[in-house]
Scaffold this active site. Structure first.
Site: not given
Length: 338
Positions: A14, A139, A194, A259, A282
């Protein structure tokens, strides 16, 4: 637009993706990393093959092992690190900052020991005199797609909308559209929780259940997120936006989602330790599930999906049995359960 220096703390996918955007916008991004190999690769080969394979970075993207060098003269400092490192890094940042600076964070999670959102952790560790403003950039986004310059939308959330607009101006371009918002709490709750529901979506897919099950899980999961968010001061409308339902959709439905991938392996029968070892990165939803488990009980918020995922992760609950228990809960009117 006048060229601005922006420091990015974190040389992961990121942080590197955002540096690419800033370089495309004719700014000077400097990434602070802690691994010689990655820093050298960014500077010499203009790649970050571990986190963003096959992406060629603009030559304007620079990296350094020195925090002082990274933040010196920076208009904005972007914090793009895992949540479990937030306190340690912010302590270092507090010592290094010499003047008030706009801080931006892109980390999505809750601190398990304190139930604090990441902006609250930053506020505890970085002196107010050194924070010109604190903005949450969040977002529906995967770094891989941002780095490929695919159309993406984010929201810059800050109590100070002028600061949010500065961040908006630095990052917005034809590939990345940025909105602004003043609901920091809602943006952080949506972004963090989320990840728990995305674990559940992966588990559902791993069990072989279809679209019906995942759609129900996402919808009822958003109801849980909204209940907790409103209880701690969020605007409920935020959860219908980019940092709420938008982020939930992308994280629950994409193979890019760590995830979802972790949940998928759990649904196929692997245990948590095996999954985390294989992932090698992670998985924020695991840490967040632990935090929200206790937080929801403390606030007396009904979060049955979240509790079921916690039980699968930490209490060796059989995933199919957990689904059966959810499906067998007492009947309700839908409107009353939001």
């Amino acid at each position: 637009m006048t060229q601005k220096k922006v420091a990015i703390l974190g040389a992961g996918s990121w942080g590197t993706g955002l540096a690419l955007v800033l370089a495309d916008n004719n700014h000077k991004p400097v990434i602070w990393g802690n691994l010689d190999k990655i820093v050298n690769e960014i500077n010499e080969s203009h790649t970050n093959s571990h986190y963003l394979p096959d992406i060629i970075l603009p030559t304007e993207v620079k990296a350094t092992l020195s925090l002082d060098e990274a933040i010196d003269g920076a208009e904005i400092v972007v914090i793009a690190i895992p949540t479990n490192a937030m306190r340690v890094v912010c302590k270092q940042l507090n010592e290094a900052l010499k003047e008030p600076t706009i801080l931006v964070h892109v980390s999505k999670g809750i601190e398990p020991e304190t139930n604090l959102r990441m902006s609250e952790v930053i506020e505890e560790e970085v002196d107010a005199t050194k924070r010109k403003a604190l903005v949450v950039l969040s977002g529906p986004s995967h770094a891989e797609e941002v780095a490929l310059r695919h159309p993406t939308t984010l929201c810059a959330s800050c109590k100070d909308l002028k600061a949010a607009e500065i961040v908006q101006d630095r990052f917005i371009n034809n590939n990345l559209r940025i909105y602004t918002n003043d609901d920091v709490i809602g943006a952080e709750i949506g972004g963090a929780l989320k990840n728990i529901i995305a674990l559940g979506a992966g588990i559902s897919d791993g069990l072989g259940y279809g679209d019906n099950a995942k759609a129900a899980l996402m919808t009822r999961g958003m109801a849980e997120i909204t209940r907790l968010g409103v209880a701690v001061g969020s605007n409920p409308q935020t959860f219908y936006g980019l940092t709420g339902i938008g982020d939930l959709i992308v994280t629950c439905t994409s193979v890019h989602s760590r995830n979802w991938r972790a949940g998928n392996m759990l649904g196929k029968g692997e245990n948590l330790d095996e999954v985390l070892e294989k992932m090698g990165m992670v998985v924020e939803g695991v840490r967040t599930a632990k935090a929200v488990h206790g937080w929801a009980k403390k606030l007396d918020i009904d979060m049955p999906i979240t509790e079921s995922i916690y039980a699968i992760l930490f209490e060796n609950k059989d995933a199919r049995e957990a689904v059966d228990l959810l499906m067998g809960r007492k009947k309700k009117i839908e409107k009353e359960s939001f």
